[in-house]
Every structure is written in C-alpha cells, then in structure tokens.
Design an enzyme around this catalytic site. Sequence first.
Site, PDB file in Angstrom:
ATOM      1  N   ASP A   1      -1.955  -1.958  10.379  1.00  0.00           N
ATOM      2  CA  ASP A   1      -2.294  -1.969   8.953  1.00  0.00           C
ATOM      3  C   ASP A   1      -2.991  -3.249   8.513  1.00  0.00           C
ATOM      4  OD1 ASP A   1      -1.300   0.550   8.437  1.00  0.00           O
ATOM      5  OD2 ASP A   1       0.662  -0.164   7.756  1.00  0.00           O
TER       6      ASP A   1
ATOM      7  N   LYS B   1       0.853  -1.195   0.000  1.00  0.00           N
ATOM      8  CA  LYS B   1       0.000   0.000   0.000  1.00  0.00           C
ATOM      9  C   LYS B   1       0.885   1.240   0.000  1.00  0.00           C
ATOM     10  CE  LYS B   1       0.966   1.180   4.450  1.00  0.00           C
ATOM     11  NZ  LYS B   1       1.686   2.424   4.834  1.00  0.00           N
TER      12      LYS B   1
END
Length: 284
Positions: free
Chosen positions: A134, A10
């Site tokens: 995350d 990401k």
Amino acid sequence: MPLAQDAPAKINLGLHVLRRRPDGYHDIETVLHRIDWADTITATPADTLSLTCSDPSLPTDRDNLCLQAAHRLASACDVPAGADLHLEKRVPYGAGLGSGSSDAAATLRLLARLWDVDPTSETLQEIGRTIGADVPFFLQDAPAAYATGRGDTLSPLSKDGASYRLPFSLLIAVPSAEIATPWAYDRVTPAEANRPDLRRLVLSNDLSRWDEALTNDFAPPVTTAIPAVDAARTALRATDAACVSLSGSGSAVYGLFEETAAARAALQSLKPRDLRTHLMPAPN
C-alpha cells in the site's frame, strides 16, 4: 522547529482477490481512496535515528515501518540516517485502513525534506514497494487509484477531467479486533471469473448498485471468523447507510450515506458500542 507530515488512511472501494502468484503473494484489484483520518509524524535533526510513539503498544524499533522507511531512504540517498521521529497515532492499525503503510510513506516524504534530498518519484516508489504493497499509493498525490498486482500497480482515478473524490459521507467503525493480512489471505478463495468492472462501478457513483456489486472478497471469511467485525457490519446496516463494506482485510467496516445528516445520526447510534468511529462528511 520540528517538521511535520500527516499520514492519511484509506478505504477500499471493492476488493477482488484474483489469484495466488508463484512468489506467494496474491494478485488483486481494488480502488483505493484516501480519507481524512490521519496520523502525524514529526522529525527533528539528530545524529542518530530514533522513534517515539503516542501508542505504547506499537514497536519503536526496526519492526516499525517508519524506521524501515528511514533507513532505506538514507541508504538510497547516501546520507547519514539521523532524526528524532515521533508518531502521533490516531488511525487504528490492523484494521485494513493502511495506517502503517501511510506512516511509512509520510516518513519518506518528511525525511526527504529534513535531509534536503530529492529522490525521484520512481526511487520513492521502489523503496515503498519493499516496505508494503500500500505504500506506493500513499506516495502519490491523487486521492483515488485503481490498484492491481499486489496492490502496488496504480492508475489514478479521474472523472470528468478531474481527480475522483468520493461524493458521499463516510462513516467508519472499527471493532477492537486486529487482523493480520496473511491470516486473512489464508482464508480467502481467489476467483477471476464474473467480476464487475470496479473502475466503471466506482465512477458511476451509483450507491444503489455499490452495496450489492462493490464486493470485498475478505468479507465472508473475516465476518464468519470474527464476531466483532460481523457485529460492526450489522450495526452499520441497521442505519440509513446505502452501502456497507469491509475495508481491506478488516477489521474496519464503513458505511456510505447520501446525506451527511444521516451519517451523523448513524454515528450517534454507534456511540454505545465498543467501536472506534470516524466520520468524513461529503465534500461541499
């Protein structure tokens, strides 16, 4: 036949560190966006749990987030923890790209299939939160989300009734420097006042505003302390990138381009440098 699961990385589109919490963590706000740079995890049935990795520098014991995820899923689902796992590592770690968290999330998805268990999404999210902030993002299907709290309170991002997807070409440059997230948090100055609305800013798709307003609070201390990160950012700024930013707490920096041809030219210009690079062209 082994089962396989990709573990995509990401980037952060803006990152604000708002305040330090009583539990020692920090409240943040950021937009997380999944990209196409990915590791791959494979699993075959076995009586015990083991892990191998294509990168010999990574631990393959209980310090590895994949094994932590496996043991916690087995405990939550009350099944024996057995599988031979292999991690094919492509995404740099310690780079702010979330690769360790994504590997853990992919392991949870993969072993749920291998062990034929069907934990609820809430159970997977709770397991994920115990591993890393995350991880919950990588367990959701939406490609982008507005994240608050420790980064684990998520609101999927949508535009015009569809999941938001970055409409620009993305070039990532990773210098040979690993950054530990606690080290970065020790050097950042939290602030709550005068913050732009990240969701509105991202959804505007206005690159002319992004470069100035889509700030990452880790950038000043990290680029000051680590010359290699500052050099990578400077190199990207010398290209036709319309926006250049740090991802997470670094060390990865990225540039966004209106035109894919400009991103490809920038990629060529970075090749002589000691950087790992990845280009994600704009969607057609």
